[in-house]
Scaffold this motif. Structure first.
Motif, mmCIF file in Angstrom:
data_model
loop_
_atom_site.group_PDB
_atom_site.id
_atom_site.type_symbol
_atom_site.label_atom_id
_atom_site.label_comp_id
_atom_site.label_asym_id
_atom_site.label_seq_id
_atom_site.Cartn_x
_atom_site.Cartn_y
_atom_site.Cartn_z
ATOM 1 N N ARG A 151 81.168 65.492 48.238
ATOM 2 C CA ARG A 151 80.374 66.884 48.526
ATOM 3 C C ARG A 151 79.696 66.390 49.832
ATOM 4 O O ARG A 151 79.426 65.253 50.256
ATOM 5 N N SER A 152 79.469 67.428 50.773
ATOM 6 C CA SER A 152 78.688 67.068 51.932
ATOM 7 C C SER A 152 78.271 68.484 52.607
ATOM 8 O O SER A 152 78.424 69.410 52.261
ATOM 9 N N ALA A 153 77.632 67.896 53.982
ATOM 10 C CA ALA A 153 77.231 69.158 54.692
ATOM 11 C C ALA A 153 78.480 69.712 55.570
ATOM 12 O O ALA A 153 79.359 68.825 55.387
ATOM 13 N N ASP A 154 78.259 70.280 56.637
ATOM 14 C CA ASP A 154 79.592 70.627 57.515
ATOM 15 C C ASP A 154 80.044 69.517 58.032
ATOM 16 O O ASP A 154 79.473 68.338 58.435
ATOM 17 N N LEU A 155 81.186 69.621 58.355
ATOM 18 C CA LEU A 155 82.208 68.523 59.258
ATOM 19 C C LEU A 155 82.292 68.735 60.466
ATOM 20 O O LEU A 155 82.988 67.625 61.157
ATOM 21 N N HIS A 156 81.509 69.393 61.063
ATOM 22 C CA HIS A 156 81.835 69.732 62.604
ATOM 23 C C HIS A 156 81.613 68.607 63.622
ATOM 24 O O HIS A 156 82.114 68.390 64.682
ATOM 25 N N GLU A 157 80.644 67.601 62.991
ATOM 26 C CA GLU A 157 80.482 66.666 64.213
ATOM 27 C C GLU A 157 80.958 65.284 63.879
ATOM 28 O O GLU A 157 80.174 64.313 64.097
ATOM 29 N N LEU A 158 81.878 65.252 63.086
ATOM 30 C CA LEU A 158 82.738 63.972 62.730
ATOM 31 C C LEU A 158 83.124 63.348 64.195
ATOM 32 O O LEU A 158 83.773 63.934 64.928
ATOM 33 N N SER A 159 82.771 62.022 64.015
ATOM 34 C CA SER A 159 83.246 61.106 65.349
ATOM 35 C C SER A 159 84.542 60.779 65.040
ATOM 36 O O SER A 159 85.350 61.048 64.065
ATOM 37 N N GLU A 160 85.315 60.063 66.010
ATOM 38 C CA GLU A 160 86.600 59.517 65.852
ATOM 39 C C GLU A 160 86.593 58.394 64.643
ATOM 40 O O GLU A 160 87.351 58.336 63.882
ATOM 41 N N GLN A 161 85.419 57.368 64.785
ATOM 42 C CA GLN A 161 85.260 56.516 63.708
ATOM 43 C C GLN A 161 85.087 57.445 62.250
ATOM 44 O O GLN A 161 85.592 56.981 61.453
ATOM 45 N N ASP A 162 84.471 58.384 62.346
ATOM 46 C CA ASP A 162 84.171 59.308 61.024
ATOM 47 C C ASP A 162 85.591 59.800 60.715
ATOM 48 O O ASP A 162 85.790 59.945 59.477
#
Length: 334
Positions: free
Chosen positions: A123-134
């Motif tokens: 579970r998580s908050a939204d995924l919009h700000e995933l970095s390349e490492q993320d």
């Protein structure tokens, strides 16, 4: 030569509890003449001492309290005992630069003595700000299905990137989640939680999706990973037989992420959420006490009021048969 955990005796059961300020408490029931002698941090599920960090922690007879080590992705703690046994604890928090409130629902004991599987229900908050490492971190989790509970407006404002082979399904959980609707729920979260858990069509759809053979690892998220995600994950954990008090404890873990979540929502750079914040002035300028047990308890009360019990809610409200519930438990418990 280092010895892997798989070749060593399994140590006592160790339970982890999360504290404020990035703290963690490990607790165990000690057998006679056995003591814990060391705690290691690792990014591997098996203890290989050459690839692990020996932590400088005060070890008491029944446990240890220390500050969590933050490394990208999954983290593990290994407790080494004087009889040579090792107990490994999964850190349920998953660390990324861009995703807040990202965690695993594994390791919870059920009423029949089984445990929710690690790495299958996330579970998580939204995924919009995933970095390349993320993205590398998220891809390594082997996610098969992403259940996005946000409205069309939210998805358009902050779209999710593709993650590995995962199928991303949008299941809007609160009508269209217009600013007016968000304002209503913001003013009365108790009523909002009751309405969400009585959204039986969507809850039934999600449980049936989890039954699909091709979907082993699933990630549930909304905007903050607290309200819509909190209700959906509570339904899932209760279906699996996790006790109600433990479900509430899982819900309240979002408290550890509230500051980061509110900073994101109050940031002028997040224009999509700014429209929501403009409708909810009570949130401006302060970080409220967001995650109260009473909110999720309101949802559970709605089940009692409308169906009498969770079993009847599953059967009559969601149309989940005893056989389907057993299938879900066999899939997600060990």
């Amino acid at each position: 030569m280092s010895t892997s955990n798989s070749l060593l005796k399994q140590g006592p059961l160790v339970q982890a509890r999360y504290n404020d300020n990035n703290g963690i408490t490990l607790a165990w029931n000690m057998e006679e003449n056995i003591e814990a002698e060391a705690v290691y941090h690792s990014v591997l599920p098996e203890l290989i001492e050459s690839n692990s960090t020996l932590l400088d922690v005060q070890i008491d007879p029944a446990g240890a309290v220390f500050t969590r080590t933050v490394s990208p992705g999954r983290n593990y703690y290994h407790v080494k005992f004087t009889n040579g046994s090792i107990s490994t604890i999964n850190d349920r928090m998953i660390y990324t630069d861009g995703v807040i409130n990202f965690r695993d629902m594994g390791g919870y004991l059920t009423e029949d003595g089984r445990t929710t599987r690690w790495g299958m229900l996330l579970r998580s908050a939204d995924l919009h700000e995933l970095s390349e490492q993320d993205l590398h971190t998220a891809t390594a989790l082997g996610i098969d299905w992403i259940c996005d509970l946000r409205s069309d407006f939210e998805v358009a404002s902050r779209p999710s990137p593709a993650i590995g082979h995962a199928i991303n399904t949008n299941i809007p959980f609160m009508a269209e989640a217009s600013p007016e609707e968000m304002q209503k729920i913001g003013h009365d979260l108790h009523a909002g939680y009751k309405a969400m858990i009585l959204n039986t069509d969507k809850c039934a759809l999600i449980l049936n999706e989890l039954l699909k053979e091709e979907q082993d690892t699933s990630l549930f998220h909304c905007a903050a990973g607290k309200d819509r995600t909190g209700v959906v994950c509570a339904v899932i954990l209760l279906t699996l037989g996790v006790p109600q008090n433990v479900v509430i404890e899982d819900y309240e873990l979002t408290n550890l992420a509230v500051e980061g979540l509110m900073q994101r929502f109050l940031s002028g750079s997040n224009k999509g959420y700014q429209k929501y914040m403009d409708q909810m002035p009570e949130f401006k300028g302060a970080i409220p006490e967001m995650m109260k047990a009473a909110f999720i308890q309101s949802a559970l009360e709605a089940i009692e009021e409308n169906y009498g019990s969770f079993d009847q809610y599953l059967k009559e409200g969601l149309g989940i048969s005893a056989e389907q519930r057993t299938a879900l438990q066999n899939k997600y418990l060990v």
